[in-house]
Design a protein around this motif. Structure first.
Motif, short mmCIF file in Angstrom:
data_model
loop_
_atom_site.label_atom_id
_atom_site.label_comp_id
_atom_site.label_asym_id
_atom_site.label_seq_id
_atom_site.Cartn_x
_atom_site.Cartn_y
_atom_site.Cartn_z
N ARG A 91 -12.11 -8.70 -4.76
CA ARG A 91 -11.57 -7.97 -3.62
C ARG A 91 -12.41 -8.16 -2.37
O ARG A 91 -11.88 -8.28 -1.27
N LYS A 92 -13.70 -8.19 -2.53
CA LYS A 92 -14.61 -8.29 -1.37
C LYS A 92 -14.74 -9.68 -0.91
O LYS A 92 -14.36 -10.54 -0.60
N PRO B 137 -5.83 -3.11 -1.71
CA PRO B 137 -6.63 -2.70 -0.55
C PRO B 137 -6.39 -1.26 -0.12
O PRO B 137 -7.19 -0.70 0.63
N SER B 138 -5.32 -0.66 -0.60
CA SER B 138 -5.02 0.71 -0.17
C SER B 138 -5.82 1.75 -0.94
O SER B 138 -5.89 2.90 -0.52
N LEU B 139 -6.42 1.36 -2.06
CA LEU B 139 -7.25 2.29 -2.83
C LEU B 139 -8.71 2.08 -2.48
O LEU B 139 -9.19 0.95 -2.38
N GLU B 140 -9.41 3.18 -2.31
CA GLU B 140 -10.84 3.10 -2.01
C GLU B 140 -11.61 2.86 -3.30
O GLU B 140 -11.13 3.14 -4.40
N ILE B 141 -12.83 2.39 -3.14
CA ILE B 141 -13.69 2.12 -4.30
C ILE B 141 -13.93 3.41 -5.09
O ILE B 141 -13.97 3.40 -6.32
N LYS B 142 -14.03 4.52 -4.39
CA LYS B 142 -14.24 5.82 -5.04
C LYS B 142 -13.07 6.15 -5.97
O LYS B 142 -13.28 6.63 -7.09
N GLU B 143 -11.85 5.90 -5.52
CA GLU B 143 -10.68 6.16 -6.35
C GLU B 143 -10.64 5.22 -7.56
O GLU B 143 -10.25 5.63 -8.66
N SER C 22 0.80 -1.22 0.00
CA SER C 22 0.00 0.00 0.00
C SER C 22 0.83 1.27 0.00
O SER C 22 0.39 2.30 -0.48
N LYS D 202 -0.14 4.45 -4.16
CA LYS D 202 -0.60 5.81 -4.51
C LYS D 202 0.35 6.45 -5.53
O LYS D 202 -0.10 7.06 -6.50
#
Length: 124
Positions: free
Chosen positions: A123-124, A87-93, A51, A55
């Motif tokens: 992922r989920k 896992p470090s990126l959000e779904i929004k990103e 993670s 970014k």
């Protein structure tokens, strides 16, 4: 008298020049390391590292490889899948990235949507 004066300054100049010449030959300025632009393989490796690097890898990807023609298409889709699995990126990103990719690659909209949706489900 004038000859002694000239001789004295030539001798002084020569004596001051020798240490400068010696130091100049042995001491070299440090060279700067050439920074090469990231490749798709290096971006993929950074995503898999964890993670902390994801970014920066995403920023590099958006700057250099937003277009699918910039590298091999299968590798490009694999990078997108790894971003979606990260896992470090959000779904929004991830959805924001998906929209940017669809805008820049209208002929690959279905592949992009399928790759990201499958990765999010995994992922989920």
């Amino acid at each position: 008298m004038q000859n002694n004066f000239i001789f004295f300054f030539y001798l002084l100049a020569f004596l001051l020049y020798i240490p400068t010449l010696i130091l100049g030959t042995f001491l070299k300025p440090p060279t700067k390391k050439q920074i090469s632009p990231p490749t798709p393989q290096s971006i993929l490796a950074r995503i898999k590292k964890g993670s902390k690097y994801t970014k920066q890898a995403l920023e590099d990807f958006e700057k250099l490889f937003l277009n699918a023609q910039s590298c091999d298409q299968t590798l490009w889709l694999e990078i997108i899948k790894e971003f979606a699995l990260s896992p470090s990126l959000e779904i929004k990103e991830i959805t924001s990235l998906q929209e940017k990719l669809k805008q820049n690659n209208p002929n690959l909209q279905n592949e992009i949507a399928l790759t990201i949706s499958v990765a999010i489900k995994e992922r989920k």
